[in-house]
Scaffold this active site. Structure first.
Site, PDB file in Angstrom:
ATOM      1  N   HIS A  82      20.096  -8.631  -6.460  1.00 57.87           N
ATOM      2  CA  HIS A  82      20.874  -7.398  -6.279  1.00 57.87           C
ATOM      3  C   HIS A  82      21.183  -7.277  -4.791  1.00 57.87           C
ATOM      4  O   HIS A  82      20.331  -6.859  -4.007  1.00 57.87           O
ATOM      5  CB  HIS A  82      20.025  -6.215  -6.768  1.00 57.87           C
ATOM      6  CG  HIS A  82      20.684  -4.877  -6.681  1.00 57.87           C
ATOM      7  ND1 HIS A  82      21.040  -4.142  -7.790  1.00 57.87           N
ATOM      8  CD2 HIS A  82      21.050  -4.116  -5.618  1.00 57.87           C
ATOM      9  CE1 HIS A  82      21.579  -2.988  -7.406  1.00 57.87           C
ATOM     10  NE2 HIS A  82      21.595  -2.953  -6.086  1.00 57.87           N
ATOM     11  N   CYS A 130      25.824   2.843   1.122  1.00 55.38           N
ATOM     12  CA  CYS A 130      24.409   2.645   1.430  1.00 55.38           C
ATOM     13  C   CYS A 130      23.876   3.887   2.137  1.00 55.38           C
ATOM     14  O   CYS A 130      24.405   4.262   3.190  1.00 55.38           O
ATOM     15  CB  CYS A 130      24.222   1.414   2.322  1.00 55.38           C
ATOM     16  SG  CYS A 130      22.530   1.198   2.872  1.00 55.38           S
TER      17      CYS A 130
END
Length: 296
Positions: free
Chosen positions: A204, A237
């Protein structure tokens, strides 16, 4: 290796990091469009506390509204037994739990140490298996932690092995803050694969520093066949505001198609799903493929 499995995480990992509120109806439409592209696995939502992750408060409503296809696995993230019970009530047949590679991140993320979280997940795995529900495990901060910095590959390998011992069928070794690079990926995989078979490892990657596709390329020689990605690169993020977040599914499929690796995913149909969700958020999607398609 001729085939790669894509785990589409846009509806969950992507949307939970977006500022814009996306309605349940639009989430349902997004998942249905992703299904039309023949993605084999779609992580639909998370049964977590609405107080902490308000974007996922409609998990049950979204699961109730999607048109499930028999060939596709529709999954959800759960943090504990209460989340598992909610997922079971919604008819979820595969879940994921999420551990961390460092204690500081684990405490910041879920207010538990690594050992305490694994004790909870042991109960979740036992309850899920008893109900015929498969469990996947995420292992966060495997390539670096925003609080503790570098993480020893042997530490990652040890926690990955502990997750397998709990009964998860697969561990998604995760670059939570998008810090991994192609020189590091082999070192982490070499350590992890001494403890866990490659068939039980997924990767990931986030694209915060523009290395996600290169990291996938660096991992292919090791035989890794499962990668998480998010349509259009959906989701920022949280530790790098304004930076790109998840590896874009569109970019990944384009590269894998070019390498002659089968995914079974229609890039044209995926692009339609990306265009749809792109119209529901408040910024352009970072996927280079999506940008090129829009320019055409």
């Amino acid at each position: 290796m001729t085939r790669v499995t894509i785990v589409e995480v846009g509806p969950r990992d992507g949307l939970q990091n977006e500022r814009a509120a996306v309605s349940p109806a639009d989430k349902i439409e997004f998942v249905n469009r992703l299904s039309a592209s023949n993605l084999p696995v779609i992580e639909v939502s998370a049964f977590v506390s609405p107080k902490w992750v308000p974007q996922m408060a409609d998990a049950a409503e979204v699961f109730a509204g999607i048109a499930r296809r028999p060939s596709i696995r529709y999954t959800a993230l759960v943090p504990n037994l209460a989340g598992l019970e909610r997922a079971m009530q919604a008819g979820v047949t595969e879940i994921a739990v999420f551990a961390a590679s460092t204690d500081t991140f684990s405490r910041k993320n879920i207010n538990q140490s690594i050992d305490a979280s694994l004790a909870v997940y042991k109960q979740v795995c036992e309850r899920a298996r008893g109900a015929g529900i498969r469990v996947r495990g995420y292992l966060s901060t495997a390539f670096g932690c925003p609080y503790e910095g570098a993480v020893a590959p042997e530490t990652v390998a040890g926690i990955a092995a502990r997750l397998i011992e709990l009964g998860v069928f697969e561990v998604a070794v995760s670059d939570t803050i998008g810090i991994a690079h192609p020189g590091q990926v082999p070192r982490v995989l070499e350590a992890v694969l001494t403890r866990v078979p490659v068939a039980q490892i997924a990767l990931h990657f986030h694209d915060t520093r523009g290395t996600a596709l290169a990291n996938v390329l660096a991992s292919l020689p090791f035989g890794v066949q499962t990668f998480d990605a998010s349509a259009g690169g959906l989701g920022g993020c949280p530790y790098a505001p304004g930076a790109a977040g998840n590896l874009a599914t569109d970019d990944l499929i384009y590269m894998l198609d070019g390498l002659g690796l089968e995914t079974g995913v229609s890039l044209a149909a995926l692009s339609e799903a990306t265009r749809f969700i792109g119209s529901k958020i408040d910024h352009p999607l970072p996927s280079r493929y999506a940008q090129a398609a829009a320019a055409r």
